[in-house]
Design a protein around this motif. Structure first.
Motif, short mmCIF file in Angstrom:
data_model
loop_
_atom_site.label_atom_id
_atom_site.label_comp_id
_atom_site.label_asym_id
_atom_site.label_seq_id
_atom_site.Cartn_x
_atom_site.Cartn_y
_atom_site.Cartn_z
N ASP A 1 0.83 -1.21 0.00
CA ASP A 1 0.00 0.00 0.00
C ASP A 1 0.86 1.26 0.00
N LYS A 2 1.92 1.25 0.81
CA LYS A 2 2.81 2.41 0.86
C LYS A 2 3.52 2.62 -0.48
N PHE A 3 3.94 1.51 -1.09
CA PHE A 3 4.62 1.61 -2.38
C PHE A 3 3.69 2.16 -3.45
N CYS A 4 2.44 1.70 -3.46
CA CYS A 4 1.47 2.20 -4.44
C CYS A 4 1.18 3.68 -4.22
N GLU A 5 1.09 4.10 -2.96
CA GLU A 5 0.89 5.53 -2.68
C GLU A 5 2.08 6.35 -3.15
N PHE A 6 3.28 5.78 -3.02
CA PHE A 6 4.48 6.46 -3.51
C PHE A 6 4.42 6.64 -5.02
N LEU A 7 4.00 5.58 -5.74
CA LEU A 7 3.87 5.67 -7.19
C LEU A 7 2.83 6.71 -7.58
N LYS A 8 1.71 6.76 -6.85
CA LYS A 8 0.67 7.74 -7.14
C LYS A 8 1.20 9.16 -6.96
N SER A 9 2.00 9.37 -5.92
CA SER A 9 2.55 10.70 -5.69
C SER A 9 3.47 11.13 -6.83
N ILE A 10 4.20 10.14 -7.40
CA ILE A 10 5.07 10.46 -8.54
C ILE A 10 4.25 10.81 -9.77
N LEU A 11 3.17 10.05 -10.01
CA LEU A 11 2.33 10.31 -11.17
C LEU A 11 1.63 11.65 -11.07
N ARG A 12 1.28 12.04 -9.84
CA ARG A 12 0.58 13.31 -9.65
C ARG A 12 1.52 14.50 -9.77
N ASP A 13 2.81 14.27 -9.65
CA ASP A 13 3.80 15.34 -9.72
C ASP A 13 3.99 15.74 -11.18
N GLN A 14 3.73 17.00 -11.50
CA GLN A 14 3.85 17.48 -12.88
C GLN A 14 5.28 17.38 -13.40
N ARG A 15 6.23 17.37 -12.50
CA ARG A 15 7.62 17.25 -12.94
C ARG A 15 7.87 15.89 -13.60
N SER A 16 7.12 14.87 -13.17
CA SER A 16 7.25 13.56 -13.79
C SER A 16 6.84 13.63 -15.26
N MET A 17 5.82 14.41 -15.53
CA MET A 17 5.35 14.58 -16.91
C MET A 17 6.43 15.25 -17.76
N LEU A 18 7.07 16.26 -17.22
CA LEU A 18 8.11 16.97 -17.97
C LEU A 18 9.31 16.06 -18.26
N VAL A 19 9.71 15.29 -17.25
CA VAL A 19 10.84 14.37 -17.43
C VAL A 19 10.48 13.30 -18.46
#
Length: 232
Positions: free
Chosen positions: A181-199
């Protein structure tokens, strides 16, 4: 081929999973072993059949169910049962190489080891999940019987069927993993971060430039970017 792969994996993960006894002087080895034996004896006096045990590892927490008489049932990735039927070899303590190859091949076993082998030199926590799961634990005897019924080879998934799923099913009646659950929440936080989109966009453009603009390279890249954009 398998031996070569095992050797490479063992060297790659040596620093993360080294055996402390291999680097200690002889005198310190004996002192450390004696200390571990004393701690094990103290812990054995507290344990009851059906208790949930957990030990910290380098990158994760490992879980098991205490069966009594110094024995622990735990689910652990292991490639060896798929390669040999020699019970004496399979029953030996699972090495890091066997564990890693088991993860890669999605093979595991619920096995019974001594408390000392299960702990592998780490401190043991007792029933620390009882307040975190939100469900009252089952009776100790029922917990132990559930664990004993599952002993043997089973499919393995790092996220969906790991050692934590095993112990929570046995002790609480529901297979869950707080680590997953913690790992999935971590992945969600990365996906929600707009910087991930730019990278991802930058990497996608470089990928297309390097391999050329063709359907087999551009389409997957655009699909990944679109998915990240929608998720964000």
């Amino acid at each position: 081929m398998l031996d070569s792969l095992a050797l490479l994996l063992e060297k790659a993960f040596l620093l993360a999973h080294f055996d402390i006894f291999s680097v200690l002087p002889c005198g310190e080895k004996k002192e450390t072993q004696a200390h571990d034996e004393v701690e094990t004896e103290r812990l054995l006096q507290k344990l009851q059949r059906g208790d949930l045990l957990e030990v910290p590892r380098t990158l994760f927490i490992h879980f098991g169910i205490y069966l009594g008489d110094g024995k622990v049932a735990h689910l652990i990735p292991d490639i060896l049962p798929a390669l040999t039927g020699d019970a004496s070899r399979v029953q030996r303590v699972v090495s890091n190489t066997r564990l890693l190859l088991g993860v890669l091949n999605k093979r595991a076993a619920v096995r019974v080891d001594s408390l000392q082998d299960f702990a592998y030199g780490s401190p043991v926590l007792l029933n620390s999940m009882d307040g975190a799961v939100g469900t009252r634990p089952l009776a100790g005897e029922e917990v132990a019987l559930r664990a004993e019924k599952l002993i043997g080879s089973i499919p393995y998934s790092l996220l969906w069927n790991n050692c934590e799923h095993f112990v929570t099913y046995c002790r609480y009646g529901t297979a869950i993993s707080l680590q997953t659950d913690k790992f999935c929440e971590f992945l969600k936080s990365i996906l929600r971060d707009q910087r991930s989109m730019l990278v991802a966009t930058l990497l996608g453009v470089c990928f297309i430039i390097y391999l050329g603009l063709s359907p087999c390279t551009a389409l997957p890249t655009f699909l990944i970017l679109f998915t990240l954009w929608m998720a964000g």
